[in-house]
Design a protein around this motif. Structure first.
Motif, PDB file in Angstrom:
ATOM      1  N   ASP A 309     -11.088  15.205  -8.281  1.00 33.14           N
ATOM      2  CA  ASP A 309      -9.915  15.154  -9.151  1.00 33.14           C
ATOM      3  C   ASP A 309      -8.836  14.264  -8.540  1.00 33.14           C
ATOM      4  N   ARG A 310      -8.573  14.479  -7.256  1.00 35.03           N
ATOM      5  CA  ARG A 310      -7.493  13.743  -6.597  1.00 35.03           C
ATOM      6  C   ARG A 310      -7.836  12.272  -6.440  1.00 35.03           C
ATOM      7  N   ALA A 311      -9.117  11.976  -6.262  1.00 33.12           N
ATOM      8  CA  ALA A 311      -9.524  10.569  -6.132  1.00 33.12           C
ATOM      9  C   ALA A 311      -9.170   9.786  -7.388  1.00 33.12           C
ATOM     10  N   PHE A 312      -9.482  10.352  -8.539  1.00 31.49           N
ATOM     11  CA  PHE A 312      -9.186   9.673  -9.804  1.00 31.49           C
ATOM     12  C   PHE A 312      -7.679   9.547 -10.005  1.00 31.49           C
ATOM     13  N   ILE A 313      -6.947  10.611  -9.715  1.00 28.23           N
ATOM     14  CA  ILE A 313      -5.492  10.593  -9.879  1.00 28.23           C
ATOM     15  C   ILE A 313      -4.872   9.515  -8.990  1.00 28.23           C
ATOM     16  N   VAL A 314      -5.295   9.462  -7.735  1.00 29.10           N
ATOM     17  CA  VAL A 314      -4.718   8.502  -6.791  1.00 29.10           C
ATOM     18  C   VAL A 314      -5.077   7.072  -7.188  1.00 29.10           C
ATOM     19  N   LEU A 315      -6.303   6.839  -7.671  1.00 33.50           N
ATOM     20  CA  LEU A 315      -6.674   5.490  -8.102  1.00 33.50           C
ATOM     21  C   LEU A 315      -5.845   5.039  -9.305  1.00 33.50           C
ATOM     22  N   LEU A 316      -5.595   5.951 -10.246  1.00 37.46           N
ATOM     23  CA  LEU A 316      -4.731   5.603 -11.377  1.00 37.46           C
ATOM     24  C   LEU A 316      -3.325   5.247 -10.894  1.00 37.46           C
ATOM     25  N   PHE A 317      -2.794   6.067  -9.994  1.00 36.07           N
ATOM     26  CA  PHE A 317      -1.456   5.825  -9.468  1.00 36.07           C
ATOM     27  C   PHE A 317      -1.406   4.488  -8.716  1.00 36.07           C
ATOM     28  N   ALA A 318      -2.420   4.232  -7.881  1.00 35.65           N
ATOM     29  CA  ALA A 318      -2.448   2.997  -7.096  1.00 35.65           C
ATOM     30  C   ALA A 318      -2.596   1.777  -7.995  1.00 35.65           C
ATOM     31  N   THR A 319      -3.384   1.890  -9.057  1.00 35.95           N
ATOM     32  CA  THR A 319      -3.538   0.781 -10.004  1.00 35.95           C
ATOM     33  C   THR A 319      -2.199   0.426 -10.634  1.00 35.95           C
ATOM     34  N   SER A 320      -1.466   1.455 -11.049  1.00 34.03           N
ATOM     35  CA  SER A 320      -0.161   1.209 -11.662  1.00 34.03           C
ATOM     36  C   SER A 320       0.841   0.671 -10.654  1.00 34.03           C
ATOM     37  N   LEU A 321       0.878   1.264  -9.470  1.00 39.40           N
ATOM     38  CA  LEU A 321       1.840   0.843  -8.446  1.00 39.40           C
ATOM     39  C   LEU A 321       1.628  -0.612  -8.052  1.00 39.40           C
ATOM     40  N   THR A 322       0.380  -0.997  -7.803  1.00 36.24           N
ATOM     41  CA  THR A 322       0.111  -2.381  -7.399  1.00 36.24           C
ATOM     42  C   THR A 322       0.358  -3.346  -8.556  1.00 36.24           C
ATOM     43  N   GLY A 323       0.087  -2.890  -9.804  1.00 36.42           N
ATOM     44  CA  GLY A 323       0.342  -3.747 -10.957  1.00 36.42           C
ATOM     45  C   GLY A 323       1.819  -4.002 -11.178  1.00 36.42           C
ATOM     46  N   LEU A 324       2.636  -2.955 -11.043  1.00 34.21           N
ATOM     47  CA  LEU A 324       4.077  -3.126 -11.220  1.00 34.21           C
ATOM     48  C   LEU A 324       4.679  -3.958 -10.081  1.00 34.21           C
ATOM     49  N   ALA A 325       4.170  -3.761  -8.860  1.00 38.68           N
ATOM     50  CA  ALA A 325       4.642  -4.570  -7.733  1.00 38.68           C
ATOM     51  C   ALA A 325       4.302  -6.047  -7.951  1.00 38.68           C
ATOM     52  N   LEU A 326       3.099  -6.282  -8.476  1.00 39.39           N
ATOM     53  CA  LEU A 326       2.688  -7.655  -8.761  1.00 39.39           C
ATOM     54  C   LEU A 326       3.588  -8.280  -9.819  1.00 39.39           C
ATOM     55  N   LEU A 327       3.925  -7.523 -10.848  1.00 39.47           N
ATOM     56  CA  LEU A 327       4.803  -8.036 -11.898  1.00 39.47           C
ATOM     57  C   LEU A 327       6.191  -8.346 -11.337  1.00 39.47           C
ATOM     58  N   ALA A 328       6.717  -7.445 -10.509  1.00 40.38           N
ATOM     59  CA  ALA A 328       8.062  -7.630  -9.972  1.00 40.38           C
ATOM     60  C   ALA A 328       8.153  -8.822  -9.024  1.00 40.38           C
ATOM     61  N   LEU A 329       7.054  -9.126  -8.312  1.00 39.99           N
ATOM     62  CA  LEU A 329       7.080 -10.173  -7.284  1.00 39.99           C
ATOM     63  C   LEU A 329       6.173 -11.356  -7.625  1.00 39.99           C
ATOM     64  N   ARG A 330       5.885 -11.521  -8.910  1.00 39.23           N
ATOM     65  CA  ARG A 330       4.940 -12.572  -9.285  1.00 39.23           C
ATOM     66  C   ARG A 330       5.500 -13.976  -9.092  1.00 39.23           C
TER      67      ARG A 330
END
Length: 386
Positions: A309-330
């Motif tokens: 359960d936690r693996a899936f939750i953390v991967l979703l969170f990490a996907t969003s976090l890295t995507g938003l960071a990429l957008l902010a610093l693109r």
């Protein structure tokens, strides 16, 4: 009328006598026989009226009822036969253990069903980290890891065609594996005829997370016997955040192939706005679900599945976090590094989708549809009486 004790012994005998039953389905059958005699929780969710339509429980029945269960925990705290009572009725845990069997048993290809036992947080993070590191090393070898600002042009780092093929194949594999598993499950259920009315009800219940209301509208039981709507709200943030991100990718695809508009897109464009709002939902939702998971009552669900359960939750969170960071610093020189990390995380998410917690959504929708069909039909008991 038989006593509950006699019914419990009979349920064990029935379950142990059926070759198709595993230890988990046998235990679920035992508990459901007791619940069938009690019926106190009949109004809580769809599981109990569906259960009441049966006198005994095959392995297929157990798989159906287990995936219909949303693990809200309400029945555990309402049950007079819950542990430490000698009957030890814990429907949320029994259903969770059978759900795990469903995922592994219907997985495609079948040998990969074993991944459900090993798909924990360490494996998820190692997969994401390994893929990200590979892409980082590839960029470093090409001398493009550190660069002058590229005005957000991701395709100057990885060509558009390369990303389409790489992620299209990974996503296509996930969809294929989940679809075959769902079809196998559905064929084993003898569900009846799908109508527009039953399909509409199933979709409404899935989108609204109807059965995460605890049967009384106050929500789930988490750390104790107090009800809260937090899990329902965090699930909504996660689900609709995921769908908005998917919509963002779909709109960007239309822009590229139909309108001939090439990325990068402006901040106020539809793909960026959808992705930003969806990404924020995929930060808040998984963060809340992880917080609840860490605090959950020890009798709720199957503790052995919490790493998955936690693996899936953390991967979703990490996907969003890295995507938003990429957008902010693109528009900075860090764009290539952030892109490699984000793409590695997304790839890990896609590759683990068919063999992790995401599978519960597929099987749950199937069982909601079966229940919508079944409750419009005469029950086995009514047919027997006739």
């Amino acid at each position: 009328m038989q006593s509950l004790d006699a019914l419990a012994r009979e349920a064990v005998a029935l379950a142990n006598g059926e070759a198709a039953h595993s230890a988990a389905t046998a235990e679920a059958a035992r508990q459901l026989q007791i619940c069938n005699a009690c019926r106190y929780c009949e109004s809580f969710c769809a599981v109990f009226p569906a259960m009441a339509r049966r006198l005994d429980f095959s392995a297929g029945d157990a798989h159906y009822l287990a995936n219909l269960c949303h693990n809200c925990g309400a029945c555990l705290h309402a049950c007079q036969y819950a542990p430490p009572h000698e009957f030890a009725v814990n429907v949320p845990r029994a259903m969770a253990e059978v759900r795990h069997e469903t995922y592994a048993g219907y997985a495609w290809p079948q040998p990969l069903g074993a991944l459900y036992r090993n798909n924990g947080l360490t494996l998820a993070l190692a997969t994401a980290g390994g893929l990200a590191l590979f892409l980082v090393m590839l960029l470093a070898q090409r001398g493009s890891l550190f660069h002058e600002p590229l005005a957000g042009n991701f395709y100057a780092v990885f060509p558009h065609g390369t990303m389409v093929w790489m992620f299209g194949l990974a996503f296509g594999w996930a969809v294929l594996a989940l679809t075959i598993g769902a079809v196998r499950f559905w064929r084993g259920q003898s569900p009846g005829v799908v109508t527009g009315e039953s399909a509409g009800e199933a979709v409404r219940n899935a989108l609204a997370l109807t059965y995460l209301d605890g049967g009384h509208g106050d929500g789930c039981n988490e750390a104790d016997d107090r009800s809260t709507l937090l899990r329902r709200r965090f699930h909504h943030l996660t689900f609709y955040g995921f769908m908005l991100c998917f919509a963002s990718t779909s709109v960007a695809t239309l822009y590229h192939y139909v309108l001939g508009l090439q990325a990068p897109y402006p901040i106020l464009s539809m793909p960026v706005l959808l992705g930003t709002v969806g990404g924020l939902g995929l930060l808040a939702g998984p963060a809340g679900l992880l917080w609840l998971n860490l605090r959950r009552h020890p009798l709720h669900g199957d503790p052995a599945q919490r790493p998955m359960d936690r693996a899936f939750i953390v991967l979703l969170f990490a996907t969003s976090l890295t995507g938003l960071a990429l957008l902010a610093l693109r528009d900075t020189g860090a764009m290539a590094l952030l892109l490699a990390v984000h793409l590695g995380t997304v790839m890990a998410l896609f590759l683990t989708l068919p063999y992790g917690k995401f599978a519960h959504a597929v099987y749950r929708v199937a069982t909601l549809l079966k229940w919508a069909i079944e409750r419009r039909q005469p029950s086995r008991l009514q047919l027997g009486a006739d």
